[in-house]
Design an enzyme around this catalytic site. Structure first.
Site, short mmCIF file in Angstrom:
data_model
loop_
_atom_site.label_atom_id
_atom_site.label_comp_id
_atom_site.label_asym_id
_atom_site.label_seq_id
_atom_site.Cartn_x
_atom_site.Cartn_y
_atom_site.Cartn_z
N TRP A 51 0.86 -1.18 0.00
CA TRP A 51 0.00 0.00 0.00
C TRP A 51 0.89 1.22 0.00
O TRP A 51 1.83 1.33 0.78
CB TRP A 51 -0.88 -0.03 1.24
CG TRP A 51 -1.83 1.10 1.38
CD1 TRP A 51 -2.68 1.59 0.43
CD2 TRP A 51 -2.05 1.88 2.55
NE1 TRP A 51 -3.41 2.63 0.95
CE2 TRP A 51 -3.06 2.83 2.26
CE3 TRP A 51 -1.51 1.87 3.84
CZ2 TRP A 51 -3.53 3.75 3.17
CZ3 TRP A 51 -1.97 2.79 4.77
CH2 TRP A 51 -2.97 3.73 4.44
N ASP A 85 -0.97 -5.58 9.24
CA ASP A 85 -1.93 -4.59 8.75
C ASP A 85 -3.15 -5.39 8.30
O ASP A 85 -3.07 -6.17 7.36
CB ASP A 85 -1.33 -3.81 7.57
CG ASP A 85 -2.28 -2.73 7.07
OD1 ASP A 85 -1.86 -1.93 6.21
OD2 ASP A 85 -3.44 -2.67 7.52
N LYS A 106 -13.53 -0.95 5.33
CA LYS A 106 -14.08 -1.78 4.27
C LYS A 106 -15.10 -2.79 4.77
O LYS A 106 -16.18 -2.90 4.20
CB LYS A 106 -12.96 -2.55 3.55
CG LYS A 106 -12.18 -1.70 2.57
CD LYS A 106 -11.11 -0.88 3.25
CE LYS A 106 -10.20 -0.24 2.22
NZ LYS A 106 -9.27 0.72 2.87
#
Lengths: 401, 411
Positions: B139, B221, B257
């Protein structure tokens, strides 16, 4: 064995830690005069009516939850700038301000500190008034700045040491950053008068200092939004390109929703675009983009005429209740038989009162009366009610007679 | 007067947001946005989860709720229930009182808090030289988060094998073996962003073995729990395995999300420590970092998640909503792969169904990506990453044809 064996126990936060200690106390007469959160006359948190209405309006709209832009909700940031600078301000008209949505006042100060640390390379020093909000120092320090102070509060009068301030400011090296509380100075409640602000503005210009205004209490000082923003607007008129932090925690009661703004007044719109791009670069690695809920509420209030009107009335009401409590506290102290001069309690402005109590007296007030406040003698008048003001007067008198 | 900011340069915009901007301004009616990582329905619309709508109504109707400050570390019932989601209801670490958490502003905020803490307290005091390893690729904000926290040495670890379009396990293990002791490794818990390629259980076990032996720090993460397989527990396998292996570790969780709460900034930094005493001291220092960054976190999103996770019927409904999203993504993967095969598009396209989660690393090169954007108005990241959620039954043919045309015409 642990990675963390050498991690020391951190001390409780000097301000927020007070609330936590208060919560643990079982004395039914206990009072929380620590953190600056408004309470109604029943000592209860107060959700503004205009906030509830705004929430209902928002719920009916069935909005999505897509990410905000890094700089936040446009409807909010525009209204936020207008509130501070005034509707017809030339700065806004010419597009030479950049205003980003921040995580309330703390988040705004932090972004500002980071921005200055990275881009204001001419000077590392930030001059805070003596005293200032306890969290200013660690914020700027953590951002890599150095902290200095200028005289502000006069403990002899419990008022503003104007000459002392001017003397110190006149010696501040050029291009240093000077922090000014726009109104309702925290912790002292002592604000300069307009004529004094004018002289300060003049001196600051002579010294070529970068002005950082912290406005966390617009509306709370006098009860009038425009009056409370007078100093900010005056400085801008006088040609200071300021940076400004705003919070809606107190004046809209949106504490936990974390609503704030950070503004940089630039030379022109082109510079504002460059500055904006850099603010985004600073924000992204901290939290990517800000929370929607509170900003949406604030924007709805600011942009809906009858909600805005209602809000002005409610802020006025909150400020008035505090003013009334100040008067009641002094009256009760006199009733208790105190011979001290308590005029400063009435003269000081905003949520806080710098009582003048010394640390030992504060400690006694907490220990013997379960009255919780910060060590510096600051009390949040918002925590005082007609029901407990008598008890508070008793306690203060007991430790000061 | 000279401006103090006269020398401030214009910064390049954040790529993923610029992409969305360009998409917005494109007038082509056939345009498709396969950029930013947000779920979309088959109508191409954002989706507020039905359970979220329900809980919002509950919150609005509850007059006992107010907008007071949360504690510095956040809403307690959010923190504990969020940690349970990652570690499992019956996690021994939780039962042993050595799990704590910090409510943060989204997954980014959780990574930030973890990074700031590690820079101050890990491997010495303020040791900015401790290497931080992020996957190649990763990311795009990982690098900036750790750099801004003060770390000076941020390095890639081998991860994506472009040739075989899969995990470069040997490279990954090799980098773990050669990393300086105590290096920090940022691991994607599941649904790797941007490649969609996750290690298998056996591969994770190998990673854990090396990390334990070489005393490397585990920083997970976890932004897509639930999105990988549709099952929250399955997606947490790696995190829970590492806990059983006795690691002290951090796990940055995002509820953007899997709850669709993107703009409410709901995140949680879960901390697994050796024991409750170490945990207590760590949390006390976390408070200090929070205080100089945002003072205390926003309440709305955390409240919403806490109510959902702590109310059995709502929790079940949430699981269901998550599965709905994951299933649609799986369907789009299958459809896209089938269409490319039917078109006989050059190359192999199995990776589309083998990859996991919201993203697919298509393998399109920058020139091909540029062609897709300019000639076909299909917006994707320069890396070739597409967001499967941007595909719908209505646009999938156009996208498949476009990929076909691009691969054939542009090398």
């Amino acid at each position: 064995s642990s990675w963390w064996s050498e991690v020391q126990m951190g001390p409780p936060d000097p301000i927020l830690g007070v609330s936590e200690a208060y919560k643990r106390d079982t004395n039914p007469k206990k009072m929380n005069l620590g953190v600056g959160a408004y309470r109604d006359d029943q000592g209860k948190p107060y959700v503004l009516s205009c906030v509830r209405k705004a929430e209902a309006q928002i719920a009916a709209k069935k909005l999505d939850k897509e990410y905000l832009a890094i700089g936040g909700l446009g409807d909010f940031t525009k209204a936020c700038a207008k509130l501070a600078l005034g509707d017809n301000n030339e700065v806004i008209k010419s597009g030479r301000n950049i205003t980003v949505q921040t995580i309330s006042g703390t988040g705004s100060l932090r972004i500002g500190a980071n921005f200055l640390s990275r881009f204001h390379t001419e000077a590392r020093d930030v001059y805070l008034p003596k005293p200032s909000w306890g969290n200013h120092t660690p914020i700027f320090r953590d951002a890599g700045m150095q902290l200095k102070a200028y005289t502000y509060y006069d403990p002899k009068t419990c008022g503003f040491d104007f000459q002392g301030a001017l003397n110190d400011i006149s010696k501040i090296p050029e291009k240093s950053i000077i922090m000014l509380h726009a109104c309702a100075h925290n912790p002292t409640g002592v604000d300069p008068r307009p004529e004094q602000w004018k002289e300060i503005a003049n001196l600051v210009k002579k010294r070529n200092l970068l002005v950082f205004f912290d406005m966390a209490y617009q509306g709370f000082a006098s009860g009038d939004i425009d009056r409370d923003a007078w100093a900010v607007r005056y400085f801008i008129e006088q040609g200071h390109n300021i940076v400004l932090s705003q919070s809606f925690a107190k004046n809209m009661g949106l504490y936990g929703e974390r609503v704030g703004g950070f503004t940089v007044v630039c030379k022109d719109a082109e510079e504002a675009k460059r500055v904006e791009s850099q603010l985004k670069i600073l924000i992204r690695p901290i939290y990517s983009n800000p929370p929607m809920n509170g900003a949406r509420i604030a924007a709805t209030i600011l942009n809906t005429p009858d909600l805005y009107k209602e809000w002005l009335g409610e802020v006025h009401g909150m400020a008035n209740r505090i003013i009334t409590m100040r008067e009641l506290l002094v009256a009760n102290l006199k009733k208790e038989g105190s011979t001290q001069n308590w005029q400063h309690v009435i003269d000081q402005i905003g949520m806080f009162c710098f009582t003048g109590l010394k640390p030992e007296q504060v400690a006694r007030l907490t220990k013997e009366f379960s009255v919780y406040m910060t060590k510096d003698g600051r009390i949040s008048m918002a925590g005082v009610t007609s029901g407990n003001v008598g008890y508070l007067a008793q306690g203060i008198h007991a430790v000061t007679k | 007067i000279m401006s103090l900011f006269g020398e401030v340069p214009q910064a390049t915009p954040v790529a993923v947001f610029k992409l969305s901007n360009d998409f917005k301004e494109d007038a082509n009616p056939k345009k498709v946005n396969l950029g930013v990582g947000a779920y979309r329905t088959d109508e191409g619309q954002p989706w507020v989860l039905p359970v979220v709508k329900k809980v919002e109504k509950i919150i609005v109707a509850d007059n006992s709720l107010n907008h007071e400050y949360l504690a510095i570390l956040g809403l307690p019932e959010f923190r504990s229930s969020a940690s349970k989601i990652a570690l499992g209801e019956d996690s021994p670490a939780i039962q042993e009182n050595r799990v704590g958490a910090v409510q943060c502003l989204g997954g980014t905020g959780a990574l930030k808090m973890g990074a700031e803490f590690l820079r101050r307290w890990y491997n010495g005091n303020d040791n900015t030289k401790t290497p931080v390893y992020v996957s190649a690729p990763t990311w795009e904000n990982h690098n900036a988060v750790f750099a801004n926290a003060g770390f000076e040495d941020i390095r890639p670890y081998k991860y994506w094998d472009a040739e075989k379009r899969g995990l470069d396990l040997d490279g990954f293990l090799g980098d773990l073996e050669s990393a300086p002791k105590h290096s920090i490794f940022v691991l994607h818990a599941c649904a790797h962003n941007p490649t969609g390629t996750d290690p298998t259980h056996v591969e994770w076990m190998q990673v854990a073995e090396v990390m334990k032996r070489r005393k490397l720090f585990v920083f997970f993460d976890s932004a897509y729990q639930g999105f990988a397989s549709g099952c929250l527990d399955k997606d947490a396998w790696a995190v829970r395995y590492f806990v059983t292996q006795g690691f002290e570790m951090f796990c940055a969780q995002s509820f953007s999300k899997n709850f669709g709460l993107y703009n409410e900034r709901v995140g949680n930094l879960t901390i697994v420590a050796r024991d409750s005493d170490n945990l207590k001291r760590v949390l006390s220092q976390m408070e200090k970092i929070v205080r100089v960054t945002w003072s205390n976190p926003p309440s709305q999103g955390a409240r919403l998640v806490a109510i959902t996770l702590n109310t059995p019927e709502l929790f079940a409904e949430w699981w269901d909503n998550v599965k709905t999203m994951a299933d649609r993504v799986l369907l789009m993967r299958a459809s896209l792969q089938a269409k490319l095969q039917a078109l006989e598009t050059p190359g192999t396209w199995d990776h589309i169904t083998q990859q996991i989660g919201m993203f697919s690393f298509t393998g399109l090169n920058p020139k091909q990506v540029e062609y897709m954007i300019k000639e076909r108005s299909i917006y994707l990241m320069a890396s070739g990453r597409i967001n499967m959620c941007g595909l719908t039954t209505k646009n999938i043919d156009y996208v498949a044809e476009s990929i076909h045309e691009t691969v054939v015409n542009v090398q």
